[in-house]
Design an enzyme around this catalytic site. Structure first.
Site, PDB file in Angstrom:
ATOM      1  N   TYR A  94       0.342  -1.588  -0.306  1.00 16.94           N
ATOM      2  CA  TYR A  94       0.082   0.021   0.192  1.00 16.94           C
ATOM      3  C   TYR A  94       0.758   1.026   0.147  1.00 16.94           C
ATOM      4  O   TYR A  94       0.538   2.020  -1.060  1.00 16.94           O
ATOM      5  CB  TYR A  94      -1.035   0.081   1.371  1.00 16.94           C
ATOM      6  CG  TYR A  94      -1.713   1.543   1.261  1.00 16.94           C
ATOM      7  CD1 TYR A  94      -1.806   2.151   0.578  1.00 16.94           C
ATOM      8  CD2 TYR A  94      -0.897   1.851   2.643  1.00 16.94           C
ATOM      9  CE1 TYR A  94      -3.291   2.913   0.737  1.00 16.94           C
ATOM     10  CE2 TYR A  94      -2.927   3.103   2.739  1.00 16.94           C
ATOM     11  CZ  TYR A  94      -2.903   3.678   1.964  1.00 16.94           C
ATOM     12  OH  TYR A  94      -4.295   4.721   2.335  1.00 16.94           O
ATOM     13  N   ASP A 143       9.791  -7.635  -4.445  1.00 18.06           N
ATOM     14  CA  ASP A 143       8.425  -7.288  -3.530  1.00 18.06           C
ATOM     15  C   ASP A 143       8.620  -9.218  -3.768  1.00 18.06           C
ATOM     16  O   ASP A 143       8.879  -9.436  -4.937  1.00 18.06           O
ATOM     17  CB  ASP A 143       7.151  -6.624  -3.594  1.00 18.06           C
ATOM     18  CG  ASP A 143       6.231  -6.737  -2.428  1.00 18.06           C
ATOM     19  OD1 ASP A 143       6.222  -5.877  -2.499  1.00 18.06           O
ATOM     20  OD2 ASP A 143       5.795  -7.627  -2.423  1.00 18.06           O
ATOM     21  N   ALA A 196       7.344  -5.536   5.312  1.00 19.90           N
ATOM     22  CA  ALA A 196       7.238  -5.742   6.450  1.00 19.90           C
ATOM     23  C   ALA A 196       5.763  -6.363   6.739  1.00 19.90           C
ATOM     24  O   ALA A 196       4.792  -5.789   5.594  1.00 19.90           O
ATOM     25  CB  ALA A 196       7.710  -4.729   6.983  1.00 19.90           C
ATOM     26  N   ASN A 204      10.678 -11.690  10.046  1.00 22.68           N
ATOM     27  CA  ASN A 204      10.564 -10.639   8.724  1.00 22.68           C
ATOM     28  C   ASN A 204      10.275  -9.281   8.828  1.00 22.68           C
ATOM     29  O   ASN A 204      11.498  -8.559   7.482  1.00 22.68           O
ATOM     30  CB  ASN A 204       8.700 -10.978   8.148  1.00 22.68           C
ATOM     31  CG  ASN A 204       8.888 -12.627   7.394  1.00 22.68           C
ATOM     32  OD1 ASN A 204       9.303 -12.882   7.286  1.00 22.68           O
ATOM     33  ND2 ASN A 204       7.629 -12.705   7.232  1.00 22.68           N
ATOM     34  N   THR A 234       6.851   3.138  12.361  1.00 21.42           N
ATOM     35  CA  THR A 234       5.848   3.530  12.715  1.00 21.42           C
ATOM     36  C   THR A 234       5.407   4.042  14.196  1.00 21.42           C
ATOM     37  O   THR A 234       6.397   3.901  15.191  1.00 21.42           O
ATOM     38  CB  THR A 234       4.707   1.975  12.819  1.00 21.42           C
ATOM     39  OG1 THR A 234       3.461   1.580  13.366  1.00 21.42           O
ATOM     40  CG2 THR A 234       6.134   0.771  14.506  1.00 21.42           C
ATOM     41  N   TYR A 262       5.155  -6.841  17.112  1.00 26.02           N
ATOM     42  CA  TYR A 262       5.371  -5.277  15.496  1.00 26.02           C
ATOM     43  C   TYR A 262       5.839  -4.351  15.829  1.00 26.02           C
ATOM     44  O   TYR A 262       6.943  -3.845  15.272  1.00 26.02           O
ATOM     45  CB  TYR A 262       4.175  -5.149  15.051  1.00 26.02           C
ATOM     46  CG  TYR A 262       3.769  -4.062  14.097  1.00 26.02           C
ATOM     47  CD1 TYR A 262       3.855  -4.300  12.943  1.00 26.02           C
ATOM     48  CD2 TYR A 262       2.769  -2.303  14.575  1.00 26.02           C
ATOM     49  CE1 TYR A 262       4.470  -3.558  12.501  1.00 26.02           C
ATOM     50  CE2 TYR A 262       3.699  -1.585  13.374  1.00 26.02           C
ATOM     51  CZ  TYR A 262       3.560  -2.446  12.530  1.00 26.02           C
ATOM     52  OH  TYR A 262       3.862  -0.843  11.279  1.00 26.02           O
ATOM     53  N   ALA A 308      -6.904  -4.867  21.797  1.00 21.40           N
ATOM     54  CA  ALA A 308      -5.955  -5.397  23.464  1.00 21.40           C
ATOM     55  C   ALA A 308      -4.957  -4.070  22.123  1.00 21.40           C
ATOM     56  O   ALA A 308      -5.042  -4.411  21.077  1.00 21.40           O
ATOM     57  CB  ALA A 308      -5.523  -6.463  22.983  1.00 21.40           C
TER      58      ALA A 308
END
Ligand code: UDP
Length: 355
Positions: free
Chosen positions: A11, A31, A75, A92, A117, A141, A281
């Site tokens: 994306y 990719d 990712a 990964n 992030t 993550y 969560a």
């Protein structure tokens, strides 16, 4: 510049590829299509199906295409999955990033942009969050991204690799011509879920209505994917080998889940059916970025800072591609054959341009 984009069929990666080409760069996408879509890759880029784990492939393609800089998007991104299958994320997102960094070292690449992030902050104490806030991720993550950030920083110190780490807040929207957009499977993000519900007349669950926010729902900072992509172009053009930088990418404006739903109702002209549901969560109540640093240092200025433009572009994409990239014709070619011919074409282009 000749730029390798890992995860360029995803994306955010696919929008960055488009903006890089628009800015005059030549792009090689690698990719593995585990989450991405080949149709998302701009036809002017060269596409190779492969993994960042495959160091021999990475080194050989960097050399063949005389790559000068790398943008690393590849990712996994599902927070919930990272809790149930953390090794997948450490492998990964972290291990494969280290393999990629080692391959870049082998090739002498000194310019690296990393897709990070807001999850590295965890539950930040102050809002809007500045880049100086402590990294205290609350899920695997976020930890996999934080560990990669640390490897990049150490690599800069030890080997002189210049880097820019971009920490995304909530990315949404699609290209203005609706040619590319968001197609995650499964889709967990709020805006595409609301738009899907608007299209199909299904229910949107609001995860938590008892937070300490103005209307009880979580507040997030939404940034248009095109503005985000343009930040990557600015970042890669300004990297200095041996130096590193970290920037937040958000709009500085927080919107609650309820406010996003209201914006979607306004743009689509449809009533969204909601269902109040328990908290999800690991959701921090408020996540809003301070983007002052990237604005003042790189001159980044969001072109679509308002939530309604973000939603409107996403809506155009969703209505024109109700099945995402599968809305269009299925691919009929053999990707390996095509890869070889596309690579040849790119090498020819370089020769023609005398580069
Ligand atoms: N959210 C929601 N319903 C959904 C999806 C998300 O209420 O179907 C909420 C989620 O709990 C969070 C916000 O919307 O508070 C943004 O979630 P998203 O997954 O889009 O991004 P995140 O902030 O988790 O990166």
């Amino acid at each position: 510049m000749r730029i390798l984009v890992t995860g360029g069929a995803g994306y955010i990666g696919s929008h960055a590829v488009k903006e890089l080409i628009r800015a005059g760069h030549q792009v090689l996408v690698i990719d593995d299509l585990s989450n991405g879509h080949k149709k998302a890759v701009d036809h002017r880029a060269t596409f190779i199906r492969g993994s960042t784990q495959d160091s021999d492939l990475i080194v050989s393609k960097i050399k063949l295409h005389e790559i000068e800089a790398v943008m690393h998007f590849a990712a996994d991104i599902e927070v919930g999955e990272s809790v149930t299958d953390p090794y997948k994320y450490y492998r990964n997102n972290f291990s494969n990033s280290v393999l990629l960094l080692e391959a870049l070292n082998t090739c002498g690449i000194k310019k690296f942009v990393f897709s990070s992030t807001a999850a590295v902050y965890g539950n930040p104490e102050l809002s809007p969050v500045k880049e100086t806030a402590a990294r205290m991720p609350i899920n695997p993550y976020g930890r996999s991204k934080m560990m990669t950030e640390m490897a990049i920083e150490d690599g800069c110190h030890a080997y002189g690799t210049g880097y820019t780490i971009l920490r995304y807040f909530n990315v949404a929207g699609a290209s203005v011509d609706a040619s590319i957009g968001e197609d995650h499977r499964p889709e967990s993000h709020l805006i595409p879920r609301i738009l899907c519900a608007a299209r199909e007349g299904t229910v949107v669950k609001i995860f938590g209505t008892d937070y300490e926010t103005s209307d009880g729902t979580c507040v997030r900072d939404y940034v248009h994917v095109i503005d985000l992509a343009r930040a990557h172009v600015l970042a890669i053009e300004k990297i200095i080998p041996g130096k590193g930088n970290i920037y937040n990418l958000g709009s500085e404006n927080g919107f609650s889940v309820q406010q996003v739903i209201a914006a979607c109702e306004k743009v689509t002209g449809r009533k969204i059916i909601i269902q109040q549901s328990p908290r999800r969560a690991g959701d921090p109540p408020i996540l809003v970025a301070s983007s002052k640093k990237i604005q003042s240092e790189l001159g980044w200025k969001p072109q679509y800072p308002d939530i309604e433009s973000i939603v409107a572009h996403a809506w155009n994409w969703h209505t024109s591609h109700p099945e995402g990239y599968e809305t269009e014709m299925e691919e009929t070619h053999d990707p390996l054959t095509e890869t070889a011919s596309e690579e040849y074409r790119m090498a020819e282009t370089y020769r023609y341009l005398g580069e």
